[in-house]
Design an enzyme around this catalytic site. Sequence first.
Site, PDB file in Angstrom:
ATOM      1  CG  LEU A  81     -61.745  -7.706-108.885  1.00  0.00           C
ATOM      2  CD1 LEU A  81     -61.372  -8.832-107.927  1.00  0.00           C
ATOM      3  CD2 LEU A  81     -62.999  -7.003-108.371  1.00  0.00           C
ATOM      4  CB  ILE A 138     -58.790 -10.698-100.583  1.00  0.00           C
ATOM      5  CG1 ILE A 138     -59.229 -12.125-100.233  1.00  0.00           C
ATOM      6  CG2 ILE A 138     -57.406 -10.411-100.007  1.00  0.00           C
ATOM      7  CD1 ILE A 138     -58.371 -13.201-100.876  1.00  0.00           C
ATOM      8  N   GLY A 168     -59.378  -1.800-106.453  1.00  0.00           N
ATOM      9  CA  GLY A 168     -58.349  -2.818-106.649  1.00  0.00           C
ATOM     10  C   GLY A 168     -58.361  -3.856-105.553  1.00  0.00           C
ATOM     11  CB  SER A 169     -60.057  -5.950-104.198  1.00  0.00           C
ATOM     12  OG  SER A 169     -61.057  -5.811-105.195  1.00  0.00           O
ATOM     13  NE  ARG A 170     -55.611 -13.713-104.338  1.00  0.00           N
ATOM     14  CZ  ARG A 170     -54.531 -14.090-105.007  1.00  0.00           C
ATOM     15  NH1 ARG A 170     -53.752 -13.171-105.559  1.00  0.00           N
ATOM     16  NH2 ARG A 170     -54.206 -15.367-105.116  1.00  0.00           N
TER      17      ARG A 170
END
Length: 204
Positions: A81, A138, A168-170
Amino acid sequence: MKIVSTGIYYALALCAAAALVAWLAGPLFAIPLILVALFCLYFFRDPDREIPAGPVAVSPADGKVVAVKPEGGLSRLSIFLNVFDVHVNRTPIAGTIQKVQYKEGQFLVASREECSTDNEQNIVTVAGDGTTVIFKQIAGLIARRIVFTKRPGDHVALGERIGLIKFGSRMDVLFGPEWEITVRPGQRVSAGSSIIARRLDRKS
């Protein structure tokens, strides 16, 4: 469009700061704060999604598929993301939250492969209809705040909102052999509406 309450609080605080700066230094100096406030409202948007039917799993996040690979007898699908994606997370399957495990870790750039194991994360296990799926929220280089709104024992519907990761991430999803992943690296997916896997042991 809905806005997550956290985003509204941030925007109001920034607008208050902008008003103070405008009074002390002039309106031009308040413009950056106003722009950041507007970005907060955009970042924390929470659009409704049309949830598909059938024996399927949906994407838990908006973003880009960056990996589909085997991991410990399971199949791992990873979604990155960026800061412009919707960051509200949704459950990939319907079922009951079996376990929520918080793992401390680093804050590597979320697009890097090693962040799946090394970064701070929430590991959530959901069981339902004879299957178990694990997904991970995450944190990334910028995202350092994971929010999960459910508890073990809670029942969740397919595509139900379950939290968010800020800035911002995963997200990783781990499927067993009864699932066939239907997306590939490079594809864009939308939380709650994009089908990412289908049950092999169930008819549509």
